[in-house]
Design a protein around this motif. Structure first.
Motif, PDB file in Angstrom:
ATOM      1  N   ALA A   2       0.851  -1.190   0.000  1.00 16.95           N
ATOM      2  CA  ALA A   2       0.000   0.000   0.000  1.00 16.95           C
ATOM      3  C   ALA A   2       0.885   1.238   0.000  1.00 16.95           C
ATOM      4  O   ALA A   2       1.349   1.686   1.053  1.00 16.95           O
ATOM      5  CB  ALA A   2      -0.918  -0.014   1.214  1.00 16.95           C
ATOM      6  N   LYS A   3       1.122   1.793  -1.179  1.00 13.71           N
ATOM      7  CA  LYS A   3       2.038   2.923  -1.322  1.00 13.71           C
ATOM      8  C   LYS A   3       1.355   4.273  -1.109  1.00 13.71           C
ATOM      9  O   LYS A   3       2.029   5.276  -0.904  1.00 13.71           O
ATOM     10  CB  LYS A   3       2.666   2.898  -2.721  1.00 13.71           C
ATOM     11  N   ASN A   4       0.037   4.328  -1.182  1.00 14.62           N
ATOM     12  CA  ASN A   4      -0.658   5.622  -1.185  1.00 14.62           C
ATOM     13  C   ASN A   4      -1.315   5.958   0.148  1.00 14.62           C
ATOM     14  O   ASN A   4      -2.178   6.834   0.205  1.00 14.62           O
ATOM     15  CB  ASN A   4      -1.715   5.629  -2.292  1.00 14.62           C
ATOM     16  N   GLU A   5      -0.912   5.298   1.215  1.00 11.81           N
ATOM     17  CA  GLU A   5      -1.494   5.573   2.518  1.00 11.81           C
ATOM     18  C   GLU A   5      -0.897   6.851   3.112  1.00 11.81           C
ATOM     19  O   GLU A   5       0.235   7.220   2.808  1.00 11.81           O
ATOM     20  CB  GLU A   5      -1.249   4.399   3.472  1.00 11.81           C
ATOM     21  N   SER A   6      -1.660   7.500   3.973  1.00  9.99           N
ATOM     22  CA  SER A   6      -1.170   8.697   4.652  1.00  9.99           C
ATOM     23  C   SER A   6      -0.120   8.308   5.698  1.00  9.99           C
ATOM     24  O   SER A   6      -0.014   7.149   6.098  1.00  9.99           O
ATOM     25  CB  SER A   6      -2.325   9.436   5.327  1.00  9.99           C
ATOM     26  N   ARG A  10       0.251   4.908   8.004  1.00  7.78           N
ATOM     27  CA  ARG A  10       1.478   4.108   7.946  1.00  7.78           C
ATOM     28  C   ARG A  10       2.034   3.873   9.352  1.00  7.78           C
ATOM     29  O   ARG A  10       2.475   2.770   9.677  1.00  7.78           O
ATOM     30  CB  ARG A  10       2.531   4.825   7.089  1.00  7.78           C
ATOM     31  N   GLU A  91       6.710   0.610   3.164  1.00 12.80           N
ATOM     32  CA  GLU A  91       6.030  -0.427   2.382  1.00 12.80           C
ATOM     33  C   GLU A  91       5.035  -1.198   3.245  1.00 12.80           C
ATOM     34  O   GLU A  91       5.224  -2.375   3.540  1.00 12.80           O
ATOM     35  CB  GLU A  91       7.056  -1.393   1.787  1.00 12.80           C
ATOM     36  N   ASP A 123      13.583   2.920  -4.806  1.00  9.99           N
ATOM     37  CA  ASP A 123      13.013   4.240  -4.553  1.00  9.99           C
ATOM     38  C   ASP A 123      14.056   5.191  -3.966  1.00  9.99           C
ATOM     39  O   ASP A 123      14.102   6.374  -4.309  1.00  9.99           O
ATOM     40  CB  ASP A 123      11.820   4.126  -3.600  1.00  9.99           C
TER      41      ASP A 123
END
Length: 203
Positions: A2-6, A10, A91, A123
């Motif tokens: 889940a890369k788009n979590e706040s 996280r 990640e 990244d």
């Protein structure tokens, strides 16, 4: 993953993962579990916990069932693979699938693969490239918000490849960008030591 979590979510995932790691390590301590060594001389705390979970889940399974549980050549199934429970902040909710037969290696090696698998090193390298090479910096939005302004791009595109080669060499072979005792080339076994500037220019 889940890369788009706040960031707050996280941090919540990381806290949940740390609690789960403590629970598994407590169970391992009570059971007196003897762990494998895997391939690496240095190991992270999560490796032993993942090894324990893999052995527990696969204790009554035959190799063909283990292979069916971990291997996915299409990447379409959300059930296949190792659902990594000890979330990293970069990640969270990582799921590791195998492209080749995992039963050829032991559970310690599977665990090391699951812990180390990820896009964070790539990244980090891309982020470093954007910071170190001016032409790779993110574009700026114009005042009218209708276009992007690449004000640091090179007039000659050949310079991009030259700078990429310099950055790749500095990152992989020298001590200029490495805080550890070994460079990436040394970890892969293709270099015996750091390449220093005096060696480069004398060559």
């Amino acid at each position: 993953m889940a890369k788009n979590e706040s960031h707050s979510r996280r941090m919540g995932f990381v806290a949940d993962g740390n609690r789960e790691l403590e629970r598994v390590e407590h169970l391992m301590l009570r059971a007196g579990l003897l762990l494998g060594v895997g391939d690496q001389s240095t190991s992270r705390p999560q490796v032993g916990a993942i090894e324990c979970l893999l052995e527990d889940a696969s204790s009554k399974m035959i190799p063909s069932d283990i292979k069916a549980l971990l291997v996915d050549h299409t990447g379409q199934s959300e059930m296949v693979g190792i659902h990594y429970p000890f979330h990293f902040i970069k990640e969270p909710h990582k799921r590791v699938i195998f492209r080749t037969d995992p039963t050829r290696i032991d559970f310690a090696q599977m665990a090391q693969f699951a812990v180390r698998a990820g896009t964070h090193p790539v990244d980090m390298y891309h982020s470093r490239a954007r910071n170190k090479v001016m032409g790779f910096e993110r574009s700026l939005t114009t005042s009218g918000l209708k276009s992007l302004w690449y004000y640091k791009q090179y007039y000659n595109p050949v310079m991009v490849m030259k700078l990429v080669d310099i950055l790749r060499f500095a990152h992989n072979c020298t001590d200029l960008m490495v805080k550890e005792s070994k460079s990436p080339a040394m970890k892969l076994g293709i270099a015996k030591g750091f390449v220093y500037d005096r060696d480069l220019f004398s060559f």
